[in-house]
Design a protein around this motif. Structure first.
Motif, PDB file in Angstrom:
ATOM      1  N   ASN A 155       0.827  -1.210   0.000  1.00 34.50           N
ATOM      2  CA  ASN A 155       0.000   0.000   0.000  1.00 34.50           C
ATOM      3  C   ASN A 155       0.857   1.255   0.000  1.00 34.50           C
ATOM      4  OD1 ASN A 155      -2.858  -0.249  -0.112  1.00 34.50           O
ATOM      5  ND2 ASN A 155      -2.853  -1.291   1.866  1.00 34.50           N
ATOM      6  N   HIS A 156       1.877   1.249   0.860  1.00 31.29           N
ATOM      7  CA  HIS A 156       2.737   2.424   0.991  1.00 31.29           C
ATOM      8  C   HIS A 156       3.478   2.722  -0.310  1.00 31.29           C
ATOM      9  CE1 HIS A 156       5.486   5.274   2.893  1.00 31.29           C
ATOM     10  NE2 HIS A 156       6.487   4.640   2.286  1.00 31.29           N
ATOM     11  N   LYS A 159       1.126   3.882  -3.064  1.00 36.44           N
ATOM     12  CA  LYS A 159       0.647   5.241  -2.793  1.00 36.44           C
ATOM     13  C   LYS A 159       1.686   6.270  -3.197  1.00 36.44           C
ATOM     14  CE  LYS A 159      -1.162   8.138   0.942  1.00 36.44           C
ATOM     15  NZ  LYS A 159      -1.495   8.193   2.393  1.00 36.44           N
ATOM     16  N   HIS A 160       2.953   5.934  -2.985  1.00 37.18           N
ATOM     17  CA  HIS A 160       4.031   6.874  -3.329  1.00 37.18           C
ATOM     18  C   HIS A 160       4.603   6.616  -4.730  1.00 37.18           C
ATOM     19  CE1 HIS A 160       3.779   7.304   1.041  1.00 37.18           C
ATOM     20  NE2 HIS A 160       4.294   8.501   0.873  1.00 37.18           N
ATOM     21  N   LYS A 161       3.953   5.688  -5.432  1.00 43.45           N
ATOM     22  CA  LYS A 161       4.259   5.427  -6.849  1.00 43.45           C
ATOM     23  C   LYS A 161       5.714   5.066  -7.106  1.00 43.45           C
ATOM     24  CE  LYS A 161       0.541   8.496  -8.356  1.00 43.45           C
ATOM     25  NZ  LYS A 161       0.149   9.683  -9.140  1.00 43.45           N
ATOM     26  N   GLY A 238      -7.757  -2.167   3.561  1.00 42.17           N
ATOM     27  CA  GLY A 238      -6.611  -1.277   3.692  1.00 42.17           C
ATOM     28  C   GLY A 238      -6.100  -1.144   5.116  1.00 42.17           C
ATOM     29  N   HIS A 239      -5.801   0.104   5.511  1.00 43.42           N
ATOM     30  CA  HIS A 239      -5.163   0.366   6.800  1.00 43.42           C
ATOM     31  C   HIS A 239      -6.060  -0.031   7.974  1.00 43.42           C
ATOM     32  CE1 HIS A 239      -1.642   2.220   5.127  1.00 43.42           C
ATOM     33  NE2 HIS A 239      -2.363   3.094   4.443  1.00 43.42           N
TER      34      HIS A 239
END
Length: 269
Positions: A155-156, A159-161, A238-239
């Motif tokens: 996920n991280h 999210k930061h591509k 998710g989170h």
């Protein structure tokens, strides 16, 4: 010269096999290459066989089952790795074979760490079934927590591509979440059966030496039940799902290892 322990050679062999698999997988990740699944699984199977042989000599005594703190940790680790290896045949969970260092650590601790004060278990089949179900439930939730950690990392990075390294070889995010909840459902079912068998066969689940373990295990069951309900009815993912997974696992870890550590190494009962 003292005679060698019969578990020494299989313990060292298991640790070496786990270490070899870990080194190979880590080297592949460092170079951005995909590890050979067949080689990883083969090393894991050999490690599990030798690990199980070592455990057998630790656990089985003429008086009964001797399940001290480190032997219990080793038993859970080998069960977790064995389940993961079986799952690899059908679903893409080979990334969870990062559990190999856990196997190496626990097999060495069970061999070389000083034993605590533990009672030998020589009980009826119902109580042994309760113990087995508890270990399998904890093992399944351990797999779920590792899956949640990988999902959090995925996920991280998404999210930061900048997906890289291990993440590049992950299945899609939706598949990772489905695998997580599959493990959670399996763990919840085993934990439910464990609590039911304890109620049926232990007589008094709230006896002085069991009350903390029972209350924490029941709280963990409630946390996982809420999480699964939230997933089904509210679409939790998710989170939120990851946080609830960690919370339930921490309660379960305190229920088993916390009480066991205190009893064997602090209170000596």
């Amino acid at each position: 010269m003292l005679p060698l322990s019969p578990s020494l050679l299989p313990s060292l062999a298991a640790a070496c096999l786990y270490a070899a698999a870990t080194f190979y997988q880590g080297n592949c990740l460092r170079h951005g290459a995909k590890a050979n699944k067949r080689l990883l699984v083969t090393l894991g199977i050999l490690a599990v066989i030798t690990h199980a042989a070592s455990l057998f000599t630790h656990l089985m005594t003429p008086a009964g089952l001797e399940l001290d703190f480190f032997s219990a940790a080793s038993l859970i680790a080998v069960a977790v790795i064995a389940v993961t290896l079986v799952a690899c045949a059908r679903i893409p969970v080979e990334n969870l074979l990062l559990l190999y260092p856990l196997g190496a650590l626990t097999v060495l601790l069970s061999e070389f760490a000083p034993p605590g004060t533990v009672q030998v278990i020589n009980e009826q089949p119902g109580i042994l079934a309760h113990i087995l179900l508890s270990i399998l439930a904890y093992g399944m939730f351990t797999i779920a927590v590792f899956q949640a950690l990988l999902l959090s990392l995925q996920n991280h990075q998404l999210k930061h591509k900048h997906p890289k390294g291990l993440i590049k070889n992950f299945p899609p995010l939706q598949t990772m979440e489905s695998l997580l909840f599959g493990f959670l459902w399996a763990g919840w079912t085993l934990l439910s059966l464990s609590l039911i068998s304890g109620w049926l066969f232990l007589g008094n689940l709230f006896a002085q030496h069991l009350v903390h373990k029972t209350l924490l295990a029941c709280l963990a069951w409630i946390v996982f039940s809420v999480l699964l309900w939230g997933r089904h009815h509210l679409g939790w993912r998710g989170h939120k799902a990851i946080r609830w997974t960690f919370a339930g696992f921490c309660l379960l870890m305190l229920a088993y290892f916390g009480s066991k550590l205190v009893r064997e190494y602090i209170l000596h009962i």
